[in-house]
Design an enzyme around this catalytic site. Structure first.
Site, PDB file in Angstrom:
ATOM      1  N   TRP A   1      -3.113  -5.278   1.928  1.00 20.63           N
ATOM      2  CA  TRP A   1      -1.850  -4.948   2.614  1.00 20.63           C
ATOM      3  C   TRP A   1      -1.123  -3.776   1.953  1.00 20.63           C
ATOM      4  O   TRP A   1      -0.092  -3.338   2.451  1.00 20.63           O
ATOM      5  CB  TRP A   1      -0.933  -6.176   2.650  1.00 20.63           C
ATOM      6  CG  TRP A   1      -1.443  -7.302   3.503  1.00 20.63           C
ATOM      7  CD1 TRP A   1      -2.669  -7.404   4.118  1.00 20.63           C
ATOM      8  CD2 TRP A   1      -0.731  -8.496   3.846  1.00 20.63           C
ATOM      9  NE1 TRP A   1      -2.765  -8.591   4.805  1.00 20.63           N
ATOM     10  CE2 TRP A   1      -1.583  -9.281   4.656  1.00 20.63           C
ATOM     11  CE3 TRP A   1       0.533  -8.999   3.539  1.00 20.63           C
ATOM     12  CZ2 TRP A   1      -1.212 -10.527   5.164  1.00 20.63           C
ATOM     13  CZ3 TRP A   1       0.911 -10.236   4.043  1.00 20.63           C
ATOM     14  CH2 TRP A   1       0.048 -10.991   4.855  1.00 20.63           C
ATOM     15  N   LYS A   2      -1.622  -3.318   0.811  1.00 18.21           N
ATOM     16  CA  LYS A   2      -1.006  -2.186   0.082  1.00 18.21           C
ATOM     17  C   LYS A   2       0.503  -2.442  -0.107  1.00 18.21           C
ATOM     18  O   LYS A   2       0.908  -3.584  -0.275  1.00 18.21           O
ATOM     19  CB  LYS A   2      -1.279  -0.875   0.806  1.00 18.21           C
ATOM     20  CG  LYS A   2      -2.756  -0.700   1.145  1.00 18.21           C
ATOM     21  CD  LYS A   2      -3.099   0.708   1.515  1.00 18.21           C
ATOM     22  CE  LYS A   2      -4.520   0.749   2.038  1.00 18.21           C
ATOM     23  NZ  LYS A   2      -5.103   2.062   2.029  1.00 18.21           N
TER      24      LYS A   2
ATOM     25  N   GLU B   1      -6.727   4.381  -4.588  1.00 15.69           N
ATOM     26  CA  GLU B   1      -5.319   4.810  -4.680  1.00 15.69           C
ATOM     27  C   GLU B   1      -4.783   4.602  -6.095  1.00 15.69           C
ATOM     28  O   GLU B   1      -3.948   5.364  -6.570  1.00 15.69           O
ATOM     29  CB  GLU B   1      -4.466   4.069  -3.632  1.00 15.69           C
ATOM     30  CG  GLU B   1      -4.743   4.617  -2.241  1.00 15.69           C
ATOM     31  CD  GLU B   1      -4.539   3.628  -1.105  1.00 15.69           C
ATOM     32  OE1 GLU B   1      -3.908   2.575  -1.310  1.00 15.69           O
ATOM     33  OE2 GLU B   1      -5.031   3.913   0.005  1.00 15.69           O
TER      34      GLU B   1
ATOM     35  N   GLY C   1      -7.790  -2.020   5.176  1.00 16.84           N
ATOM     36  CA  GLY C   1      -6.415  -1.615   4.892  1.00 16.84           C
ATOM     37  C   GLY C   1      -5.557  -1.706   6.142  1.00 16.84           C
ATOM     38  O   GLY C   1      -5.085  -2.777   6.528  1.00 16.84           O
ATOM     39  N   GLY C   2      -5.386  -0.572   6.817  1.00 16.05           N
ATOM     40  CA  GLY C   2      -4.487  -0.463   7.971  1.00 16.05           C
ATOM     41  C   GLY C   2      -4.646  -1.580   8.999  1.00 16.05           C
ATOM     42  O   GLY C   2      -3.649  -2.160   9.447  1.00 16.05           O
TER      43      GLY C   2
HETATM   44  C1  PEP Z   1      -8.301   0.217   1.809  1.00 17.51           C
HETATM   45  O1  PEP Z   1      -7.135   0.440   1.535  1.00 17.51           O
HETATM   46  O2  PEP Z   1      -8.986  -0.402   0.996  1.00 17.51           O
HETATM   47  C2  PEP Z   1      -8.821   0.693   3.093  1.00 17.51           C
HETATM   48  C3  PEP Z   1     -10.100   0.598   3.312  1.00 17.51           C
HETATM   49  O3  PEP Z   1      -7.905   1.217   3.986  1.00 17.51           O
HETATM   50  P1  PEP Z   1      -8.172   1.571   5.540  1.00 17.51           P
HETATM   51  O4  PEP Z   1      -8.894   0.395   6.143  1.00 17.51           O
HETATM   52  O5  PEP Z   1      -6.814   1.760   6.105  1.00 17.51           O
HETATM   53  O6  PEP Z   1      -9.011   2.802   5.562  1.00 17.51           O
END
Ligand code: PEP
Length: 257
Positions: free
Chosen positions: A10-11, A99, A236-237
């Site tokens: 969820w960051k 990140e 992620g998203g």
């Molecule tokens: C992540 O943050 O690990 C990721 C894979 O993000 P996204 O799915 O948004 O690319």
């Protein structure tokens, strides 16, 4: 046969109230999914972990954190330790996300210390590895993967490596909407598995679960998860909305290998 594992990162999104809402919605949408088909993990921010734990307790959804420090306790302002995560109800912990490598000076050495500490306290590390676009264009993908894998697993024994999850996340595919093709993902996953077999042994390599991460969406899940060496996804998203994350989990559970 390796069980698929789908984890939502969820960051830095979701307040406590929003976490409770999303976790409850996922619980409702995924309650009938047998735990034999796929492991489901959500990784909210630190501030919402305890509340998320209360929602998912005794459900088929496990809790993960997004980082941790390797010391047990002490004067390390701003950090959170493995025993603190355990205390909050956490089972998995993401370590070395790109990140964190990019914005918070995470290195293979710090990743290695965190992986060891997580294992010592009974947490399951999800160790992230992956090349940047510059690395890929320079033909350095396998070299970067080798550095990340060997550096992150340094001094670990086979029985420890068998407990870890590696997430292959090409940096150029994270949050960009550009997904690695299933063939690109399979190639990188096979490279990582073969490397672990070379560093340890066949059994350890074959037990190791390797997730793919990078713009996973409901529409591309089946094809990616259908690859022989892809054992799940770090999302992620698309993990920030109950419908899309549930759809990714459900599609994964239907994949036949
Ligand atoms: C992540 O943050 O690990 C990721 C894979 O993000 P996204 O799915 O948004 O690319």
């Amino acid at each position: 046969m390796r069980k698929l594992i789908i984890a939502g990162n969820w960051k830095m999104y979701k307040t406590i109230g929003e976490t409770i809402e999303l976790a409850n919605a996922l619980k409702r949408q995924l309650y009938d999914l047998g735990s034999e088909t796929v492991d489901i993990v959500i990784c909210p921010p630190f501030t919402s972990l305890s509340e998320a734990a209360e929602v998912v307790i005794e459900s088929n959804i496990a809790l993960g954190a997004q980082d941790m420090y390797w010391q047990e306790e002490g004067a390390f302002t701003g950090e959170v330790s493995a025993p603190m995560l355990k205390d909050a109800g956490v089972k998995y912990v993401i370590i070395g996300h790109s990140e964190r490598r990019q914005f918070f000076s995470e290195t293979n050495d710090s990743v290695n210390k965190k992986v060891k500490a997580a294992l010592n306290y009974g947490l399951i590390p999800i160790m992230c590895v992956g090349e940047s676009l510059k690395d890929r264009e320079a033909g350095l993908t396998f070299k970067v993967l080798e550095d990340h894998v060997t550096g992150g697993l340094k001094d670990l024994g086979p029985e420890q490596v068998e407990k870890i999850i590696i997430a292959y996340e090409p940096v150029w595919a994270i949050g960009t909407g550009k997904t690695a093709t299933p063939a690109q993902a399979q190639e990188a996953h096979k490279f990582i598995r073969d490397l672990v077999i070379k560093l340890y042994n066949k059994q350890t390599g074959e037990l190791l679960r390797i997730q793919y991460g990078g713009s996973v969406k409901p529409e591309n899940t089946k094809e990616l998860m259908g690859q022989p060496d892809v054992d799940g996804a770090l999302v992620g998203g698309a993990s920030l909305k109950a419908d899309s994350f549930s759809s990714i989990v459900k599609s994964s559970s239907e994949v036949k290998k």
